[in-house]
Structure formats: C-alpha cells, structure tokens
Design a protein around this motif. Structure first.
Motif, PDB file in Angstrom:
ATOM      1  N   VAL A 230      -8.404 -21.934   0.027  1.00  0.00           N
ATOM      2  CA  VAL A 230      -8.117 -22.967  -0.982  1.00  0.00           C
ATOM      3  C   VAL A 230      -7.281 -24.118  -0.436  1.00  0.00           C
ATOM      4  O   VAL A 230      -6.907 -25.015  -1.189  1.00  0.00           O
ATOM      5  CB  VAL A 230      -7.446 -22.362  -2.247  1.00  0.00           C
TER       6      VAL A 230
ATOM      7  N   ASP B 294     -14.581 -24.467  -2.174  1.00  0.00           N
ATOM      8  CA  ASP B 294     -15.446 -25.280  -3.036  1.00  0.00           C
ATOM      9  C   ASP B 294     -16.825 -25.538  -2.445  1.00  0.00           C
ATOM     10  O   ASP B 294     -17.615 -26.292  -3.024  1.00  0.00           O
ATOM     11  CB  ASP B 294     -14.761 -26.615  -3.351  1.00  0.00           C
TER      12      ASP B 294
ATOM     13  N   ARG C 140     -15.467 -15.749  -7.137  1.00  0.00           N
ATOM     14  CA  ARG C 140     -14.750 -17.011  -6.922  1.00  0.00           C
ATOM     15  C   ARG C 140     -13.517 -17.146  -7.814  1.00  0.00           C
ATOM     16  O   ARG C 140     -12.529 -17.755  -7.421  1.00  0.00           O
ATOM     17  CB  ARG C 140     -15.668 -18.205  -7.138  1.00  0.00           C
ATOM     18  N   SER C 141     -13.566 -16.582  -8.997  1.00  0.00           N
ATOM     19  CA  SER C 141     -12.431 -16.711  -9.924  1.00  0.00           C
ATOM     20  C   SER C 141     -11.166 -16.052  -9.378  1.00  0.00           C
ATOM     21  O   SER C 141     -10.058 -16.388  -9.812  1.00  0.00           O
ATOM     22  CB  SER C 141     -12.786 -16.135 -11.287  1.00  0.00           C
TER      23      SER C 141
ATOM     24  N   ASP D 275      -8.666 -18.627  -8.098  1.00  0.00           N
ATOM     25  CA  ASP D 275      -8.025 -19.569  -9.016  1.00  0.00           C
ATOM     26  C   ASP D 275      -6.505 -19.507  -9.004  1.00  0.00           C
ATOM     27  O   ASP D 275      -5.848 -20.552  -8.974  1.00  0.00           O
ATOM     28  CB  ASP D 275      -8.556 -19.387 -10.437  1.00  0.00           C
TER      29      ASP D 275
ATOM     30  N   ARG E  10      -4.880 -21.549  -6.103  1.00  0.00           N
ATOM     31  CA  ARG E  10      -5.013 -23.004  -6.062  1.00  0.00           C
ATOM     32  C   ARG E  10      -3.710 -23.653  -6.557  1.00  0.00           C
ATOM     33  O   ARG E  10      -3.095 -23.191  -7.492  1.00  0.00           O
ATOM     34  CB  ARG E  10      -6.171 -23.472  -6.909  1.00  0.00           C
TER      35      ARG E  10
END
Length: 70
Positions: A10, A26, A61-62, A65, A68
C-alpha cells in the motif's frame, strides 16, 4: 513472507509499464494475472507482485484497507 510486505503493497508504486506510479495494491487483477502467466520480475518487486496476485486471486483486497493511510 515478511510482515512488512503487506505495508509495502500500500506504499510502493509500480516502477514501470502501463501502470507506472500506481500503488501495487491498486494494480488491476488482469495485470497481476498476466505477470503470473508470463513470469514475475526478479527480486523484491516480483515477490510483492506475486503476493498481490495471491491476495487478489483469493478476493482478499479488503484486508489491506486498514493499512492504507498509516
């Protein structure tokens, strides 16, 4: 796996190619799948791309989070 690799996903950007300067976390799944088929680059970048491919492929992917914005 180095636990810091998740943080690197990230914070580190892709250094070249179509998605240059985009965070590794991303990168689109089809791009990661292309690397999986064609071969990941050597070194740390390749290891990070392979890790991100596994995360993407398993729909996790979560999990990135909370990392980040640290």
């Amino acid at each position: 796996m180095d636990p810091q690799d998740l943080q690197r996903l990230v914070t580190q950007t892709m250094p070249y190619g179509k998605y240059k300067d985009r965070l590794i976390a991303d990168l689109p799944g089809h791009y990661l799948a292309w690397f999986a088929r064609e071969g990941f680059p050597p070194g740390k970048l390749g290891a990070l791309l392979a890790l991100m491919h596994e995360i993407d492929h398993n729909n996790l992917r979560s999990l990135l989070d909370p990392l980040r914005g640290r």
